[in-house]
Design a protein around this motif. Structure first.
Motif, mmCIF file in Angstrom:
data_model
loop_
_atom_site.group_PDB
_atom_site.id
_atom_site.type_symbol
_atom_site.label_atom_id
_atom_site.label_comp_id
_atom_site.label_asym_id
_atom_site.label_seq_id
_atom_site.Cartn_x
_atom_site.Cartn_y
_atom_site.Cartn_z
ATOM 1 N N GLU C 166 0.822 -1.193 0.000
ATOM 2 C CA GLU C 166 0.000 0.000 0.000
ATOM 3 C C GLU C 166 0.870 1.262 0.000
ATOM 4 O OE1 GLU C 166 -2.981 -0.215 3.022
ATOM 5 O OE2 GLU C 166 -4.408 0.691 1.623
ATOM 6 N N THR C 170 0.740 3.986 -2.922
ATOM 7 C CA THR C 170 0.387 5.370 -2.596
ATOM 8 C C THR C 170 1.465 6.333 -3.102
ATOM 9 O OG1 THR C 170 -0.628 4.500 -0.593
ATOM 10 C CG2 THR C 170 -0.370 6.896 -0.743
ATOM 11 N N ASP C 181 -5.851 2.835 -9.751
ATOM 12 C CA ASP C 181 -7.000 1.949 -9.526
ATOM 13 C C ASP C 181 -6.603 0.531 -9.126
ATOM 14 O OD1 ASP C 181 -5.815 1.327 -11.884
ATOM 15 O OD2 ASP C 181 -7.686 1.091 -13.016
ATOM 16 N N VAL C 182 -5.448 0.388 -8.506
ATOM 17 C CA VAL C 182 -5.013 -0.964 -8.147
ATOM 18 C C VAL C 182 -5.129 -1.189 -6.646
ATOM 19 C CG1 VAL C 182 -3.071 -2.562 -8.132
ATOM 20 C CG2 VAL C 182 -3.465 -1.096 -10.128
ATOM 21 N N ASP C 183 -5.797 -2.283 -6.327
ATOM 22 C CA ASP C 183 -5.987 -2.643 -4.924
ATOM 23 C C ASP C 183 -4.745 -3.397 -4.426
ATOM 24 O OD1 ASP C 183 -8.014 -3.314 -2.602
ATOM 25 O OD2 ASP C 183 -6.979 -5.188 -3.135
ATOM 26 N N PRO C 184 -4.237 -3.057 -3.267
ATOM 27 C CA PRO C 184 -2.995 -3.702 -2.801
ATOM 28 C C PRO C 184 -3.133 -5.218 -2.607
ATOM 29 C CG PRO C 184 -3.944 -2.282 -1.091
ATOM 30 C CD PRO C 184 -4.680 -1.993 -2.352
ATOM 31 N N ASP C 186 -5.181 -7.227 -4.241
ATOM 32 C CA ASP C 186 -5.207 -7.812 -5.581
ATOM 33 C C ASP C 186 -3.798 -7.865 -6.181
ATOM 34 O OD1 ASP C 186 -7.922 -8.161 -5.474
ATOM 35 O OD2 ASP C 186 -8.408 -6.358 -6.615
ATOM 36 N N ARG D 211 -10.003 -12.305 2.717
ATOM 37 C CA ARG D 211 -10.744 -12.083 1.478
ATOM 38 C C ARG D 211 -10.571 -13.303 0.566
ATOM 39 N NH1 ARG D 211 -8.980 -7.228 -2.498
ATOM 40 N NH2 ARG D 211 -9.526 -5.962 -0.711
ATOM 41 N N LEU D 218 -15.523 -10.805 -6.626
ATOM 42 C CA LEU D 218 -14.226 -10.387 -7.169
ATOM 43 C C LEU D 218 -13.996 -10.903 -8.579
ATOM 44 C CD1 LEU D 218 -11.906 -10.894 -4.072
ATOM 45 C CD2 LEU D 218 -12.515 -8.725 -5.159
ATOM 46 N N LYS D 221 -13.848 -8.450 -11.610
ATOM 47 C CA LYS D 221 -12.710 -7.550 -11.435
ATOM 48 C C LYS D 221 -11.390 -8.243 -11.777
ATOM 49 C CE LYS D 221 -10.604 -4.810 -7.681
ATOM 50 N NZ LYS D 221 -10.483 -4.871 -6.197
ATOM 51 N N HIS D 222 -11.215 -9.457 -11.230
ATOM 52 C CA HIS D 222 -9.986 -10.205 -11.490
ATOM 53 C C HIS D 222 -9.863 -10.581 -12.955
ATOM 54 C CE1 HIS D 222 -9.191 -11.626 -7.073
ATOM 55 N NE2 HIS D 222 -8.953 -10.348 -7.267
#
Lengths: 236, 236, 236, 236
Positions: C166, C170, C181-184, C186, D211, D218, D221-222
DNA sequence: TATGAATGAGTTTTCATTCAT
DNA sequence: AATGAATGAAAACTCATTCAT
């Protein structure tokens, strides 16, 4: 030593599955110490000898052996690995016994004819008394001796019988009592044939001719006959 | 009849499970007439003889027999009822063969020594050539001859060998060539022992002494040796 | 700590049951102090890691572990209670190692792209070198992670990896280098997938395509490729 | 075809031993003809797939499989020979299914980027829906792919996926859309990694990060993320 | 007469765990 | 703290025999 083995023989019903031996006496002895691996192994081997001898390798039942043992089926696998492993151990023991006795014969101290007589009588008596040994050898022949071949120590142990016979032959030829064209291994085969067959084939022989060739009444007669046949064959 | 049996012997691997015989040729022959009960029975018996002889009664597998047959497992039960019924049929056939031959020997036409020699040689040759007969007899002894006893025709068929021996002995004693204290059944046992054992126990013997007693090279030597032993035993 | 693990890895045959390590040397060392509970536990864990990793939970054998240990089966139960208890202890140790290392990465000191590269390379190298870790995670997934869930300390230990990612994201977004738009979590999954799969599935992959994806020769190429793929995915 | 398989998947409880499927409907169908070897084999395979997938090879129980079958344990051995033989048959079937579908993709008719997207989406969807396939591959990797190697037909079946990828790459490079330094097997590995791992490791991942990566929410999205990552990696 | 599929009861073997010393 | 022997419950596998066609 021979006597204790003979005792074992009496406890098994020769036809069909061996009877459950009376373990009451031994059970008391065992009560003294519960953890006795040597005794456990010995006990398993004893029962297994009876079962394999009576039923053959394929016919023997591991459950049946375990049942008549002081221990459980699991221990049988613990010590011997498999049904075949146990069978091999039985073979090893049973062949070991006769070879050990053969080595204690000391026929080299006797003059040739007397020594040969003694050797034949010993061979006769051993087979006559040890029906389980005879059966196990028979069974092993059904399997083409493949389990015997696995026993590493086996082959070396057999030299002494032949050496004994060779010594007798040599001395007998030297003294002019024996002919000089007899091979010791062939002679051993001849003696074995005469002593083994009357025990191994007594059932079919009995059925065919109504006479059990290993019946005690015939015992003395056959013993003499065989000694006689061997000595006549050897004499000059 | 004997010839067809001899052929059978050659096609089976003597140790272990018999090799799958080439059924392609036979299949074609069978195709000509589709349902031939006699041929089917004969074929089953032939395969079963090989299997029982190689594996023993308990060791033989019904599936294994059926597989090598021209027919199916069901037919095996149809004709022989059970595994044991099939085994008995095999025994019956195999014992029938040797007794039939023994009756054709006509040694009564020969003078005693020559006749005895001929009888021993015949016995030797038969065992030497018919290893599956020897194996089946061995197997039957493991079972205390209980299947043999079931064969009604069996017992009566054995009288003739003893009669033959008795005739030779009587004539030999009369002519002063043979001693007079030999029992014909005992003599038969002696001859059997010498001829049977070198075949039945060749595996363990071979393993123990590094020499196969039924090897062709030893054949002639043993044959002479055994005849010699028997005649020396009988002579006055 | 990591070193001792790396040593362990070298001593086990990666496919199939691990080879019996030469215990003679170690036995001598142990002889110096006879009862060393910590060393005994460590030794059991080491052997168990190899066995569970090679055979799976159900496939592992308690006997097999005990045999290759300096101590006996009883001790294994004494310290770990049961086979499952031992398996959990192995899991705990193996997961602890990687998380400990991840915390020592200090990528927060690097600029985003360099830090991300470093993180991916670390992940790649760790999986590439610790095949037994990969196997154990695989095995645990077969069991629906039910043993992992039992480890109380486990869950909390994972927060830091995500925090690290993260932080990198950031900072990368802030500097305009990374997309926003990237989730940590994921991303962590993506990196894990690329690093884990080539090790975990190398056997089936090798069989299917004739190329072992974890072969040393492909190592450098894959390392770069994966770093490249992740950075391309992240870049604006 | 794919649908019918998906149905199968729903009938197994993904964690722990699969639930006994409702056989009542099928039982009625079976009542029509009792002797249907193909149906018997199919039924055994279906149940075995669920069991092996849920429990692993060592963890699976032959009795448990047989119980949930329309037939008996004996038939399982009749058709598949052994537990391992059955496992191999399951592997064979399950790999056959995906390869068959892959061949029906016809991406050669699409332009490179669209074709690659379609291929990745197919791979994603297949793994997402066929958890038992993913589990079985995972299990097979625990065994070093030794059972897969036994399947003779297996190796040849995998060439077509690589050929498909190679075609897409070649055309993409030619049109200037793709970079020219990507190996098709490496690319296949990358796609597999991204699609496989989120399914195979969802349990440990879920435990670690709270998760479930294969949760339906998900999914979309994935799917996009992975397509995106692959295309970004390939684009010039 | 012939057949391939099916079966139940039994047989060998395995394995995690505990006991006695 | 440590050990080798012992165990019961369960697992894989086999086999002679019968059924449905």
């Amino acid at each position: 030593m021979l006597e204790s083995r003979a005792f074992t023989l009496k406890t098994l019903d020769d036809m069909g599955r061996p009877a459950a031996s009376s373990n009451s006496a031994r059970a008391k002895i065992d009560a003294r110490r519960k953890y006795d691996p040597e005794e456990t192994k010995r006990n398993i081997l004893e029962v297994a000898t009876a079962e394999f001898s009576a039923m053959g390798l394929a016919g023997a039942r591991v459950d049946s052996i375990a049942e008549r043992t002081n221990t459980t089926k699991r221990m049988l696998y613990y010590y011997f690995g498999s049904k075949e492993g146990l069978y091999e151990a039985v073979l090893d023991k049973v062949y070991g016994d006769i070879r050990t006795l053969e080595q204690d014969l000391h026929v080299s101290e006797l003059e040739p004819i007397e020594g040969m007589r003694r050797l034949v009588e010993f061979t006769f008596d051993y087979h006559d008394r040890h029906r389980d040994f005879v059966r196990l050898v028979t069974i092993e022949n059904i399997h083409g001796a493949k389990y015997l071949e696995q026993l590493k120590t086996f082959r070396s142990r057999n030299a002494s019988v032949i050496a004994t016979i060779e010594d007798l032959l040599t001395r007998g030829v030297a003294s002019g009592q024996f002919r000089d064209d007899v091979d010791p291994i062939d002679l051993h085969l001849m003696i074995s044939s005469l002593c083994f067959h009357r025990v191994s084939n007594r059932s079919t022989f009995g059925t065919a001719f109504g006479r059990d060739p290993s019946h005690p009444r015939l015992r003395a007669k056959h013993r003499e006959m065989i000694v006689d046949a061997v000595l006549r064959f050897l004499k000059k």
